[in-house]
Design a protein around this motif. Sequence first.
Motif, PDB file in Angstrom:
ATOM      1  N   GLU A 134       0.850  -1.615   0.010  1.00 18.23           N
ATOM      2  CA  GLU A 134      -0.302   0.457  -0.127  1.00 18.23           C
ATOM      3  C   GLU A 134       1.124   1.183  -0.254  1.00 18.23           C
ATOM      4  N   VAL A 135       1.166   1.396   0.695  1.00 22.02           N
ATOM      5  CA  VAL A 135       2.332   2.510   0.961  1.00 22.02           C
ATOM      6  C   VAL A 135       3.529   2.879  -0.269  1.00 22.02           C
ATOM      7  N   ALA A 136       4.240   1.588  -1.213  1.00 25.32           N
ATOM      8  CA  ALA A 136       4.533   1.966  -2.185  1.00 25.32           C
ATOM      9  C   ALA A 136       3.777   2.062  -3.634  1.00 25.32           C
ATOM     10  N   ALA A 137       2.929   1.877  -3.560  1.00 27.51           N
ATOM     11  CA  ALA A 137       1.917   2.561  -4.779  1.00 27.51           C
ATOM     12  C   ALA A 137       1.757   3.661  -4.423  1.00 27.51           C
ATOM     13  N   LYS A 138       0.876   3.994  -3.438  1.00 28.78           N
ATOM     14  CA  LYS A 138       0.693   5.070  -2.279  1.00 28.78           C
ATOM     15  C   LYS A 138       1.915   6.174  -3.225  1.00 28.78           C
ATOM     16  N   ALA A 139       3.145   6.377  -3.027  1.00 31.60           N
ATOM     17  CA  ALA A 139       4.342   6.747  -3.613  1.00 31.60           C
ATOM     18  C   ALA A 139       4.540   6.838  -4.798  1.00 31.60           C
ATOM     19  N   GLY A 140       3.680   5.881  -5.089  1.00 34.91           N
ATOM     20  CA  GLY A 140       4.832   5.868  -7.227  1.00 34.91           C
ATOM     21  C   GLY A 140       4.810   5.122  -8.218  1.00 34.91           C
ATOM     22  N   ALA A 141       4.996   3.705  -6.908  1.00 37.01           N
ATOM     23  CA  ALA A 141       5.637   2.384  -7.758  1.00 37.01           C
ATOM     24  C   ALA A 141       4.646   2.005  -7.871  1.00 37.01           C
ATOM     25  N   ARG A 142       4.966   1.200  -9.123  1.00 34.18           N
ATOM     26  CA  ARG A 142       3.676  -0.549  -9.670  1.00 34.18           C
ATOM     27  C   ARG A 142       4.481  -1.700  -8.740  1.00 34.18           C
ATOM     28  N   VAL A 143       3.641  -1.992  -7.768  1.00 31.83           N
ATOM     29  CA  VAL A 143       3.869  -3.168  -6.666  1.00 31.83           C
ATOM     30  C   VAL A 143       2.639  -4.218  -7.863  1.00 31.83           C
ATOM     31  N   VAL A 144       3.846  -5.298  -7.934  1.00 36.34           N
ATOM     32  CA  VAL A 144       3.273  -6.786  -8.026  1.00 36.34           C
ATOM     33  C   VAL A 144       3.925  -7.775  -6.890  1.00 36.34           C
ATOM     34  N   HIS A 145       2.801  -8.559  -6.986  1.00 38.23           N
ATOM     35  CA  HIS A 145       3.597  -9.725  -5.823  1.00 38.23           C
ATOM     36  C   HIS A 145       4.491 -10.461  -6.260  1.00 38.23           C
TER      37      HIS A 145
END
Length: 325
Positions: free
Chosen positions: A84-95
């Motif tokens: 959640e934090v990474a996505a909010k900061a502007g990264a594309r997040v993938v598990h």
Amino acid sequence: MLEEVERWFADRSWSAADRPLDQLLAAKRAAGTTVSVVLPALDEEETVGAIVEVIRRDLIDGLPLPLVDELLVIDSGSTDRTAEVAAKAGARVVHRDEILPRIPAVHGKGEVLWRSLLATTGDVVCFVDADLRDFSSAFVSGIVGPLLTEPDVQFVKAMYDRPLGAESGEGAFGKAPGQGGRVTELVARPLLNLHWPQLAGFVQPLGGEYAVRRSLLERLPFPVGYGVELGLLVDALHTVGLDALAQVDVGVRLHRHQDGLALGRMAAAIYRTAQLRLSRAHLVRPELTQFERAPEGFVPRTYPVDTEERPPMAGVKEYSGRRVA
């Protein structure tokens, strides 16, 4: 051999300040090179957001040409708010488990880095650990720089001061300046000096910040665990030669330090990685027993030493099929 190492150190060791950002952008534009930055993350909600924000601010947003084309955080099973934090900061997040689901994922940093090749497209792939504090974008621009300006360079490691205790706020250099790389000094450096002396000039051989041309990464096997940095460095040496490797001084690296038991497990994995590359022989006992004090006395706890490696990504059908498409 000493003369070769000294020559390499003089010719292939730079500072991040040697290549200003405008020079890198011009070289990137001229060559049409694309850059992917990958942060492997496991329970790093306290630090991952700030790292992403700095990369976006300095190397993506507001530039006439972004230095970084792709910023990916791979969550390897966090139980906190890392994704959640990474996505909010502007990264594309993938598990991690969403990448190459045909092959069940195993636990380990190297596993995440290997899978990242299938989740990114950049000509240059830059890895950055997600637990860094007081992060500087020079960690990215510094190590990407030689790959944009030096056609013969294929693999670049960051080098830095690594103080012990600085994450607790005991001043700019912590309690013990230069003493943070304990596994490096006690295990990795002796192994490299004794068995791969050409690599003796690397200041931080186990550091998690390095940039590599995709054309090389896809040809290398990836140890799935903590041995990945040593394994990639040794295999890159044998694949492209010493002069294709380089290092860049990016300043000071502050991060969360592991306890002694965790360091022991890391050391065992690194030794195993070296052993396999020296002999490819069967491990008699791929386990490590450590001791922890409990109310009833010392208690032995045995951990497996990861012995699995992922094959070069170029041989994985999903990856080769994507390239054909």
